[in-house]
Design a protein around this motif. Sequence first.
Motif, PDB file in Angstrom:
ATOM      1  N   ASN A  54       0.725  -1.304  -0.009  1.00 10.78           N
ATOM      2  CA  ASN A  54       0.029   0.035   0.033  1.00 10.78           C
ATOM      3  C   ASN A  54       0.628   1.138  -0.159  1.00 10.78           C
ATOM      4  O   ASN A  54       0.378   2.466  -0.395  1.00 10.78           O
ATOM      5  N   ALA A  55       2.055   1.144   0.508  1.00  8.92           N
ATOM      6  CA  ALA A  55       2.952   2.341   0.610  1.00  8.92           C
ATOM      7  C   ALA A  55       4.427   1.904   0.533  1.00  8.92           C
ATOM      8  O   ALA A  55       4.496   0.630   1.172  1.00  8.92           O
ATOM      9  N   GLY A  56       5.251   2.699   0.365  1.00 14.61           N
ATOM     10  CA  GLY A  56       6.640   2.428   0.151  1.00 14.61           C
ATOM     11  C   GLY A  56       7.197   1.664  -1.180  1.00 14.61           C
ATOM     12  O   GLY A  56       6.551   2.154  -2.225  1.00 14.61           O
ATOM     13  N   ARG A  57       8.376   1.205  -1.096  1.00 17.26           N
ATOM     14  CA  ARG A  57       8.945   0.796  -2.334  1.00 17.26           C
ATOM     15  C   ARG A  57       9.571  -0.386  -1.844  1.00 17.26           C
ATOM     16  O   ARG A  57      10.192  -0.495  -1.014  1.00 17.26           O
ATOM     17  N   LEU A  58       9.632  -1.257  -3.292  1.00 16.48           N
ATOM     18  CA  LEU A  58      10.019  -2.627  -3.040  1.00 16.48           C
ATOM     19  C   LEU A  58      10.913  -2.986  -4.226  1.00 16.48           C
ATOM     20  O   LEU A  58      10.160  -3.053  -5.473  1.00 16.48           O
TER      21      LEU A  58
END
Length: 250
Positions: A54-58
């Motif tokens: 839902n949020a952040g970076r991977l």
Amino acid sequence: MVKAEGVHKSYGAVEVLKGIDLEVRTGEVFCLIGPSGSGKSTFLRCINHLEKINAGRLYVDGELVGYRQKGDKLYELKDSEVALKRRDIGMVFQRFNLFPHMTALENVIEAPVQVRGVGRAQAKERAMQLLERVGLADKAGNYPSQLSGGQQQRVAIARALAMDPKLMLFDEPTSALDPELVGDVLDVMRDLAESGMTMVVVTHEMGFAREVGDSLVFMDGGVVVESGNPRDVLTDPQHERTKAFLSKVL
Ligand SMILES: Nc1ncnc2c1ncn2[C@@H]1O[C@H](COP(=O)(O)OP(=O)(O)OP(=O)(O)O)[C@@H](O)[C@H]1O
């Protein structure tokens, strides 16, 4: 190989991952431990985009998982593009998920033949090498129902390796097994680690984490509580939550 920056994941109103930051270096065995419900499996499933964050970076191998970035906007990849990327990531589940109507050999050649378009003869030769590697060359013609849980799990590992992944994800691969079958599966994983495979392993096997792991993360309540060298974290945990968890499992 894997980089997480502020990864959040919710199911409805329930936030399961609350900002995960971590890095898995190429060639390392990265172990994830923590109490039931802490979000370990969810995080693993985010790595190959079985779950959307839902949020952040991977990132995997330097590329965003599931999205393309243009300027500062993210665009979700098409299913076919996600599937293409997922080919490079092998996953082994707690329940072996073999195709029940196929022999061990057929399970191992299925993806190379159907997905990669490898010829059957070539796929078979490679599959036999992989079954040999996991100690099951003599069971190539057996159906899953004719194999023990540990043998099925080793076939599942051979099946994942048949796609020549650059990263292997293991989700509690031994926790559904009878205790006497655990050792053979861990031996296969140890052998794989020694060959230089990058592995992210959710596990309750603290002995494996200590002996084979290069890094260890303790998760609780959707956050990384403590991380470091497995020997250090397991013998000298710094946080109260890690201490409390380890006192129950060690
Ligand atoms: N598809 C889903 N829908 C709703 N909630 C989910 C879903 N998958 C997982 N959860 C919830 O997310 C939380 C984290 O689950 P997860 O399986 O990631 O934990 P875990 O640390 O791997 O636990 P375990 O060691 O028991 O497998 C749990 O509370 C679980 O009930």
